[in-house]
Design a protein around this motif. Sequence first.
Motif, PDB file in Angstrom:
ATOM      1  N   PRO A 155       1.750   6.969  -0.395  1.00  8.75           N
ATOM      2  CA  PRO A 155       0.762   5.932  -0.703  1.00  8.75           C
ATOM      3  C   PRO A 155       1.020   5.374  -2.102  1.00  8.75           C
ATOM      4  N   SER A 156       0.597   4.164  -2.356  1.00  8.95           N
ATOM      5  CA  SER A 156       0.695   3.641  -3.718  1.00  8.95           C
ATOM      6  C   SER A 156      -0.182   4.499  -4.620  1.00  8.95           C
TER       7      SER A 156
ATOM      8  N   ARG B 165       0.813  -1.220   0.000  1.00  7.11           N
ATOM      9  CA  ARG B 165       0.000   0.000   0.000  1.00  7.11           C
ATOM     10  C   ARG B 165       0.845   1.267   0.000  1.00  7.11           C
TER      11      ARG B 165
ATOM     12  N   VAL C 260      -0.288   4.903   4.665  1.00  7.32           N
ATOM     13  CA  VAL C 260      -1.429   4.002   4.500  1.00  7.32           C
ATOM     14  C   VAL C 260      -2.737   4.789   4.572  1.00  7.32           C
TER      15      VAL C 260
END
Length: 293
Positions: free
Chosen positions: A89-90, A64, A120
């Motif tokens: 964050p991704s 994530r 996250v």
Amino acid sequence: MSNDPIDPQVYDLYDEYCHSDMSRRSFLSRAAALTLAAGSGLIMAQSLLPRYAEAETISFTDNRIKANYVHYDSPGGTSGKMRGYLVQPSGDGPFPAVVVIHENRGLNPYIEDVARRLAVAGFLALAPDGLSPVGGYPGNDDDGKQLQASLDQGKLFTDMLNSAYFVKRHALSTGKLGTTGFCYGGGVVNQLAVTMGGDLNAAAPFYGRPANSQDVPAIQAPLVIHFAEDDPRINAMSADYKAALTANNKDFAMYQYQGTRHGFHNDSTPRFNQQQADLAWERTLDLFQQQLT
């Protein structure tokens, strides 16, 4: 805290150890010399030392997030250069940004984990290492504490201020910036709110030294301020801070968490209070969601 297996004398000694030049050897020796009805002071003292590997909540390999160490300029700081732990964050972003300020011992694994928790939750998180200009966090808190105490504190604050602007202006940032920090870092957060004025959008200090009352008018960021119940050194300053914030019509909430001691958010030692730490963190994330997104 009446059922706490650790004697209050040992907690008090640990607080002194954390916030003075007392060595680990001296801390353990003095704890061992205590006469306690409930058990060994040495065993209690040893249990208070951090266990970072057991406390990790978000792995650095979590899909994530994307985490790496970055280097950037820091004019006027300890060396003119800084290193920090940047976690996004991704996804492609941009993301609202948060700078995470460590305690009085450098960028230890607990603070890196806090940065991952923020990523996250959707934030671009930077955790600067104030010790990086002099070699970085040395791998243990005892040496880290001594190394941080040896620095010019004004230059160290400048490094933290430059770190805040670095992540605020990062290509992955929306330009909205929040900050949180713990103990020493909580005090830095309060001072960043003064120094940055309208460039800071939200601040959530944990049991940190308040800003000077005469400086409070410069604060523009909404604040959510967290204090422990049993923390006389810091709490002695909280009433004046609250009065100054109120008198200057600042946007703030101040909480004192029942049954907690200084460091209650740090999940690597028995000072950690799961219920109250979760509540304080929820309030912190709510602040950032409201003010940064």
